[in-house]
Every structure is written in structure tokens, then in C-alpha cells.
Design a protein around this motif. Structure first.
Motif, PDB file in Angstrom:
ATOM      1  N   ARG A  51      56.501  42.883   4.798  1.00 21.20           N
ATOM      2  CA  ARG A  51      56.142  41.475   5.007  1.00 21.20           C
ATOM      3  C   ARG A  51      57.370  40.577   5.012  1.00 21.20           C
ATOM      4  O   ARG A  51      57.310  39.436   5.459  1.00 21.20           O
ATOM      5  CB  ARG A  51      55.146  41.011   3.962  1.00 21.20           C
ATOM      6  N   SER A  52      58.511  41.090   4.512  1.00 20.13           N
ATOM      7  CA  SER A  52      59.767  40.348   4.577  1.00 20.13           C
ATOM      8  C   SER A  52      60.931  41.330   4.473  1.00 20.13           C
ATOM      9  O   SER A  52      60.784  42.440   3.944  1.00 20.13           O
ATOM     10  CB  SER A  52      59.856  39.301   3.456  1.00 20.13           C
ATOM     11  N   LEU A  77      59.536  39.543  12.488  1.00 23.05           N
ATOM     12  CA  LEU A  77      60.048  38.880  11.291  1.00 23.05           C
ATOM     13  C   LEU A  77      61.465  38.382  11.513  1.00 23.05           C
ATOM     14  O   LEU A  77      62.183  38.902  12.365  1.00 23.05           O
ATOM     15  CB  LEU A  77      60.065  39.865  10.105  1.00 23.05           C
TER      16      LEU A  77
END
Length: 251
Positions: A51-52, A77
Motif C-alpha cells: 500500500r506504500s 504508487l
């Protein structure tokens, strides 16, 4: 799940942080012209994208751009590149110009401060060997930089005509052969002892001043020196642990 990335001068290291734990450290050597292919081989096997992505980069803007393009293209991302600051997560930078302290050293200090208490000597053995002293209260006391074991060895082997034909073998920290009986081993052992001598000199000097020092080793060549040091903690993913501290604070 978050991805922690350490872009060094000669290799890329990473681990995934999930449910409060880092996955085992993974590493690949690279050059600018093969980085994208290596990333595809290494990271497209992930079942779930992170997610990051948090990055320590000392490899320069070109590799940073390649990394950013790959992550944006495949995962949608934008990676977060950490910068050295004056103060972060309990650690105060000891440089007059904080930005001059390499971000990998900065993150290693942050990681070390959150792993161990007391005065610390943080040694990162890579392309260069960096040595940094951190007080028990988290104040960076300063540091030293010398060429790494492999760098010292390769400079002699590459730049000296008479030695150019010799094989390049990384010293394994074998103390059974104290003095060398051939040139190749003499160069390797000499580079190894130069690093060990620096560490012991700094630690002995500080201990004579009444300090009790704890050694923390990291970096690709740390295994070559650790058998010569009596008391130490070997933390291969120390820079990534520093990234985790900063990333966790931002959540």
C-alpha cells in the motif's frame, strides 16, 4: 503491507513490513541499465501489491527515477523518499549541515536507537565503511568514512598494472591466516584489517574516556569483520528498520 527499500551504491535491498514484522531481507546487485528488469523479476511475483513504498536512496537521481517509474507503472504508487533532517524519531543529527549526512547512515542511526539502548557505535560495511557514534540520549556524536573492504581491494587490483591479473576474492573473515603468503591474500587481508583497526581504535578511545560502547554492524561486508570483534550485534536490515520507524510514526 508496506515495502521498505534501501538503494545502495551497488545493490538494492528490500523487505516487506506487515503485521508489525519485517520479512527476511532480500538483495540484488544492479546497474542503471538493468534495474527495471531486475525489479520486474523480483517484485512482480508479489501476490498483493504494497500500500506504500518507503525508500532510502544513496544511488543518485537516475536510479531513483527508474525506481519511481517502475513502482508507478506496476502498482500505481508514488514512492516516499526519505531525506536526512536535523531531528527525527528521537535522534538528533550531529552534522553542522544535516543534509550532508547520508540518508542510509541517518536511517541506520534511527533504527539502532530504537533497537538498543546506551551509547552505540553503528558500523555500515558496504562500498564505503561508515562509523557513527550515537549517545544514549540519541545525539549523533559524529562519524568517520573510509573505503569499504571490497573497494580498497579493487582499487589496488584494478589500478596497479602488476596486480591486474589476480583473481578478486572477498575476504571471509578467516583469522587462521594472520599474515598472507601471496599478493592477492595480502591485499584482501590488509583491507580487512584496516577496517577492523579503525573500529577498534575508535571504540578503545571512547572507552578510555569512560564510555561503554555497544557495536551494531550492518552492510553487505559486515560478515567479514564480525568474527574479529568480541561483542556486537549484527543487524543486516538496519536501514530498513530505520525506515519502519519513520513509516510507523507517519501512520
Amino acid at each position: 503491507m508496506m515495502l521498505m527499500v534501501d538503494m545502495g551504491n551497488s545493490s538494492l535491498k528490500w523487505a516487506f513490513f506487515d503485521k508489525g514484522k519485517l520479512s527476511p531481507l532480500e538483495r540484488i546487485p544492479y546497474q542503471s541499465n538493468n534495474l527495471k528488469n531486475l525489479l520486474t523479476q523480483a517484485w512482480l511475483r508479489c501476490n498483493i501489491p504494497p500500500r506504500s513504498v518507503w525508500v532510502s536512496n544513496v544511488a543518485g537521481p537516475q536510479k531513483a527515477e527508474l525506481l519511481t517509474q517502475w513502482i508507478t507503472t506496476h502498482w500505481g504508487l508514488k514512492p516516499i523518499f526519505i531525506k536526512t533532517t536535523h531531528y527525527e524519531c528521537g535522534v538528533k543529527n550531529g552534522y553542522e549541515n544535516p543534509a550532508q549526512l547520508g540518508v542510509d547512515r541517518w536511517l541506520a542511526l534511527i533504527g539502532a536507537h530504537h533497537l538498543e539502548k546506551g551509547m552505540l557505535c553503528v558500523i555500515d560495511c558496504g562500498t564505503a565503511v561508515t562509523l557513527d557514534i550515537l549517545s544514549a540520549s540519541g545525539h549523533h556524536q559524529g562519524g568517520l568514512i573510509i573505503p569499504g573492504i571490497t573497494t580498497m581491494r579493487d582499487v589496488l587490483l584494478d589500478d596497479t598494472y602488476a596486480l591486474a591479473h589476480l583473481n578478486k576474492i572477498l575476504p571471509q573473515g578467516n583469522d587462521k591466516q594472520f599474515l598472507a603468503h601471496d599478493t592477492r591474500t595480502g591485499i584482501s587481508q590488509g583491507a580487512l584489517y584496516a577496517v577492523i583497526g579503525l573500529v577498534k581504535y575508535v571504540v578503545n578511545t571512547l572507552e578510555k574516556q569512560g564510555n561503554k560502547i555497544k557495536l551494531i554492524l550492518t552492510g553487505g561486508s559486515a560478515s567479514a569483520i564480525k568474527s574479529f570483534l568480541q561483542t556486537h550485534q549484527h543487524v543486516p536490515d538496519l536501514v530498513l528498520q530505520g525506515l519502519v520507524v519513520i513509516a510507523s510514526q507517519s501512520l
